[in-house]
Design a protein around this motif. Structure first.
Motif, PDB file in Angstrom:
ATOM      1  N   ALA A 113       0.814  -1.210   0.000  1.00 12.52           N
ATOM      2  CA  ALA A 113       0.000   0.000   0.000  1.00 12.52           C
ATOM      3  C   ALA A 113       0.847   1.259   0.000  1.00 12.52           C
ATOM      4  O   ALA A 113       0.626   2.180  -0.805  1.00 12.52           O
ATOM      5  CB  ALA A 113      -0.947  -0.009   1.205  1.00 12.52           C
TER       6      ALA A 113
ATOM      7  N   CYS B 156       3.218   1.590  -3.133  1.00  9.76           N
ATOM      8  CA  CYS B 156       2.407   1.950  -4.298  1.00  9.76           C
ATOM      9  C   CYS B 156       1.962   3.407  -4.197  1.00  9.76           C
ATOM     10  O   CYS B 156       1.965   4.141  -5.197  1.00  9.76           O
ATOM     11  CB  CYS B 156       1.197   1.030  -4.419  1.00  9.76           C
ATOM     12  SG  CYS B 156       1.568  -0.630  -5.001  1.00  9.76           S
ATOM     13  N   HIS B 157       1.591   3.831  -3.011  1.00 11.79           N
ATOM     14  CA  HIS B 157       1.210   5.228  -2.787  1.00 11.79           C
ATOM     15  C   HIS B 157       2.359   6.162  -3.156  1.00 11.79           C
ATOM     16  O   HIS B 157       2.137   7.236  -3.728  1.00 11.79           O
ATOM     17  CB  HIS B 157       0.812   5.424  -1.327  1.00 11.79           C
ATOM     18  CG  HIS B 157       0.593   6.855  -0.938  1.00 11.79           C
ATOM     19  ND1 HIS B 157      -0.474   7.603  -1.392  1.00 11.79           N
ATOM     20  CD2 HIS B 157       1.304   7.693  -0.135  1.00 11.79           C
ATOM     21  CE1 HIS B 157      -0.408   8.823  -0.898  1.00 11.79           C
ATOM     22  NE2 HIS B 157       0.664   8.912  -0.133  1.00 11.79           N
TER      23      HIS B 157
ATOM     24  N   ALA C  57      -7.080  -5.083  -4.268  1.00 10.93           N
ATOM     25  CA  ALA C  57      -6.974  -3.745  -3.685  1.00 10.93           C
ATOM     26  C   ALA C  57      -7.936  -2.793  -4.376  1.00 10.93           C
ATOM     27  O   ALA C  57      -8.255  -2.951  -5.557  1.00 10.93           O
ATOM     28  CB  ALA C  57      -5.545  -3.217  -3.801  1.00 10.93           C
TER      29      ALA C  57
ATOM     30  N   ILE D 158      -8.183   1.311  -5.144  1.00 16.34           N
ATOM     31  CA  ILE D 158      -7.397   2.539  -5.117  1.00 16.34           C
ATOM     32  C   ILE D 158      -8.342   3.676  -4.753  1.00 16.34           C
ATOM     33  O   ILE D 158      -9.250   4.031  -5.516  1.00 16.34           O
ATOM     34  CB  ILE D 158      -6.709   2.797  -6.470  1.00 16.34           C
ATOM     35  CG1 ILE D 158      -5.849   1.596  -6.856  1.00 16.34           C
ATOM     36  CG2 ILE D 158      -5.840   4.060  -6.378  1.00 16.34           C
ATOM     37  CD1 ILE D 158      -5.185   1.717  -8.208  1.00 16.34           C
TER      38      ILE D 158
ATOM     39  N   ASP E  38      -4.373   8.472  -3.931  1.00 17.25           N
ATOM     40  CA  ASP E  38      -3.561   7.303  -4.303  1.00 17.25           C
ATOM     41  C   ASP E  38      -3.404   6.351  -3.129  1.00 17.25           C
ATOM     42  O   ASP E  38      -2.320   5.798  -2.884  1.00 17.25           O
ATOM     43  CB  ASP E  38      -2.179   7.729  -4.804  1.00 17.25           C
ATOM     44  CG  ASP E  38      -2.233   8.496  -6.118  1.00 17.25           C
ATOM     45  OD1 ASP E  38      -3.331   8.583  -6.703  1.00 17.25           O
ATOM     46  OD2 ASP E  38      -1.184   8.997  -6.546  1.00 17.25           O
TER      47      ASP E  38
ATOM     48  N   TRP F 244      -3.992   2.942  -1.431  1.00 15.89           N
ATOM     49  CA  TRP F 244      -4.237   1.559  -1.815  1.00 15.89           C
ATOM     50  C   TRP F 244      -4.797   0.795  -0.624  1.00 15.89           C
ATOM     51  O   TRP F 244      -4.086   0.540   0.353  1.00 15.89           O
ATOM     52  CB  TRP F 244      -2.951   0.901  -2.307  1.00 15.89           C
ATOM     53  CG  TRP F 244      -2.513   1.381  -3.659  1.00 15.89           C
ATOM     54  CD1 TRP F 244      -2.112   2.647  -3.986  1.00 15.89           C
ATOM     55  CD2 TRP F 244      -2.464   0.615  -4.859  1.00 15.89           C
ATOM     56  NE1 TRP F 244      -1.809   2.715  -5.324  1.00 15.89           N
ATOM     57  CE2 TRP F 244      -2.008   1.478  -5.890  1.00 15.89           C
ATOM     58  CE3 TRP F 244      -2.748  -0.713  -5.180  1.00 15.89           C
ATOM     59  CZ2 TRP F 244      -1.838   1.045  -7.201  1.00 15.89           C
ATOM     60  CZ3 TRP F 244      -2.562  -1.159  -6.481  1.00 15.89           C
ATOM     61  CH2 TRP F 244      -2.116  -0.272  -7.481  1.00 15.89           C
TER      62      TRP F 244
ATOM     63  N   VAL G 194      -5.484  -2.444   0.496  1.00 16.55           N
ATOM     64  CA  VAL G 194      -5.101  -3.811   0.124  1.00 16.55           C
ATOM     65  C   VAL G 194      -5.789  -4.798   1.064  1.00 16.55           C
ATOM     66  O   VAL G 194      -5.720  -4.660   2.288  1.00 16.55           O
ATOM     67  CB  VAL G 194      -3.572  -3.992   0.194  1.00 16.55           C
ATOM     68  CG1 VAL G 194      -3.184  -5.430  -0.131  1.00 16.55           C
ATOM     69  CG2 VAL G 194      -2.880  -3.018  -0.750  1.00 16.55           C
TER      70      VAL G 194
END
Length: 602
Positions: free
Chosen positions: A28, A31-32, A61, A63, A67, A69, A71
């Protein structure tokens, strides 16, 4: 035998669950921060490949705004060479370290921090696991020692590099223990002592130690043929004394420039901010914050005499500036002031080092007011970080609080925002003061599960002051910052929205308590109400736009990976830490969300 096997299996299951929780957070947060770019294989289904392409991680996940995530922890799978293998947060970092930008030579130390972070939740004994429902009605320090989530943005947030396993059991907040501080006497010419204008050294010592302890310490010096009037007393964390100060300052001890006086009469419980201790014997006495030369979450946690001599002066100035503000009083908002501080300057090391050196941060302490005298019998204190806590059964504490309150989730959030967001925004827009309003720095006052007001701490070391106020003392100039108007709004959009409300929204959304879109609509309503309440600040609302379409992101994990011992310079401008290439869409900027009257539009 079967009971023993069942208990062992349950323990392994809990460890696996916490390991999986941290693994989901790795996905998370990275990815963010755009360090990872999963492949979407179907709606809400994603795959990540390891650096060597031999391992893949699949997960579900959503979104969300900013942004974020969300999950599904239970959905994370690790497949290596076609076979599913157990999910491990440590293995995940090894698998992905090149994509994350972790140099191979830095990988072991980061993994050490990560292993310790997983252990905070995974290795807790059963008697120290408290359900969310129980915590919703628990006392202040029970909540404090039950936290397992750590900082919501940092993945490796519980490293405590320097602590042994014994030290963790004795001094870590999640261990739930308490201990005596060690008091020492230092030659006064080697010390900096400072206090707020209404606090004296003698009164402070009498308040914190009591007459009997002071007499004992007096006698310790007299017995060694020393004059107590030549010395300044200061408390030391027992680990810091044993592992650092007693060895580093052996010459000063031999020369009686430093003298051990004995243990504190009271016992102290470590807080999430690990160098801060709460007095559990006499809760109305001050918190004590002491230097602790361990590495944790991007910094070595020492404290310098250079900062100690100015911290109470800054607190004095902040109190004069905002202490009588009618609007803050109407919200019930308060601050816990750092009333006094003391720092020891070893003559040898002070002469050969510059300000900022870790060798100047070994022996210092400050005293911060306790919130206990400020609440009534029907009120409950809780760290704001508790709103992000999820217990060992997977139940969120915020859900238990909402249930206890009897309110709908959106109404509960509305009241919370009035206690938290409104005063923090007001301090920025009215007084041009920016603090560090993350979960550990705010204490909520709750009544029947409902937030009724907030108390801010960490004033002197965290405050950023804009525009050089004419009454700011020269000694307080380290608090000055020079952000431009273009990024002044990050004090809310980044520090509040991204750092705290984003993870809170994800907890609510994942657990079916409040949809992410509805959450941000409530935030938008709250901001519109705040703006409407202060028409005289219209020019600042225009310059520092809370409804700006987007804002630059701060990649906190990236900062930690760059330098885990001094992540950023304290007080440094946002300009040095922003990723200007990564713009986050402001979730309250969409005019379709709400209008200033709070009427939702399609």
């Amino acid at each position: 035998m079967s009971a023993s096997i069942d208990a062992r299996a349950a323990g392994q299951s809990l460890r696996a669950a916490y390991d999986r929780r941290i693994a989901a957070k790795i996905i998370a947060e990275f990815c963010h921060e755009q360090a990872l770019a999963p492949l979407e294989t179907a709606p809400d289904q994603f795959t990540l490949f390891s650096d060597d392409r031999q391992t893949e991680y699949t997960f579900v996940a959503e979104i969300l705004s900013l942004d974020s995530w969300a999950v599904g922890e239970s959905s994370v799978r690790r497949i290596r060479s076609g076979a599913e293998v157990p999910v491990s947060a440590v293995d995940m970092i090894v698998d992905l370290h090149e994509q994350l930008g972790i140099a191979r030579e830095k990988l072991p130390e980061y993994l050490e921090e990560l292993v310790h972070t997983v252990a905070i939740g995974a290795d807790r004994s059963d008697e120290r696991r408290v359900t969310a429902a129980e915590l919703a009605a628990a006392d202040f320090q029970t909540i404090e020692k039950s936290m397992t989530e750590g900082h919501p943005c940092f993945v490796a947030n519980g490293g405590r590099l320097g602590f042994s396993a014994h030290d963790v059991a004795a001094y870590a907040p999640e261990s739930g223990g308490s201990y005596h501080l060690i008091w020492v006497a230092a030659r006064t010419e080697d010390c900096d002592f400072a206090a707020m204008s209404d606090v004296s050294y003698d009164d402070l010592l009498r308040h914190e130690l009591g007459g009997d302890a002071l007499e004992k310490f007096f006698d310790v010096l007299l017995f060694q043929g020393l004059d107590p009037d030549d010395y300044t007393y200061l408390p030391v964390h027992p680990w810091q004394w044993t592992e650092k100060a007693a060895r580093l300052y052996a010459g000063a001890i031999a020369a009686q420039r430093l003298v051990i006086l004995g243990p504190s009469p009271d016992r102290y419980q470590p807080q999430q901010s690990i160098r801060t201790q709460f007095n559990v014997s006499t809760p109305t006495r001050h918190y004590v914050k002491t230097a602790l030369s361990i590495v944790n979450m991007g910094f070595t946690r020492g404290m310098s005499a250079d900062y100690m001599r100015t911290t109470p002066v800054i607190n004095d100035w902040v109190r004069r500036r905002v202490g009588d503000d009618a609007y803050l009083q109407s919200l019930g908002f308060e601050m816990l002031y750092e009333v006094a501080a003391v720092g020891y300057r070893d003559p040898t090391f002070a002469a050969i080092t510059e300000p900022g050196s870790e060798y100047r941060k070994v022996l210092s302490a400050l005293w911060r007011q306790s919130p206990v005298p400020r609440v009534t019998d029907d009120e409950q204190l809780s760290t704001m970080a508790a709103l992000l806590h999820v217990d060992h059964l997977g139940d969120p504490l915020v859900g238990a609080l909402i249930e206890r309150s009897g309110l709908m989730a959106d109404e509960w959030i509305t009241r919370f925002l009035r206690t938290y967001l409104h005063p923090i925004a007001y301090l920025l827009y009215r007084y041009e003061l920016k603090f560090s309003p993350h979960g550990e720095n705010l204490i909520l006052v709750l009544r029947d599960g409902v937030p009724v007001r907030a108390i801010l701490k960490d004033i002197g070391e965290e405050v950023c002051v804009f525009d050089e106020p004419s009454d700011l003392p020269e000694s307080c100039r380290r608090a000055l910052t020079n952000e431009t108007d273009a990024i002044r709004n990050l004090g809310i959009l980044s520090d509040v929205f991204d750092d705290f409300l984003r993870p809170l929204a994800a907890v609510l959304h994942r657990n079916g308590l409040l949809d992410d879109a509805r959450f941000w609509a409530v935030v938008a309503d709250s901001v519109h109400v705040f703006v409407a309440d202060h028409p005289d600040l219209a020019d600042r609302f225009q310059k520092w736009d809370l409804f700006a379409p987007s804002f630059a992101a701060v990649h906190m994990n990236g900062l930690q990976l760059g330098n885990n011992r001094r992540m950023v310079d304290v007080g440094h401008s946002y300009d040095s830490i922003l990723d200007t290439e990564h713009r986050l869409t402001n979730p309250i900027a969409d005019p379709r969300i709400t209008d200033p009257q709070g009427v939702h539009r399609a």
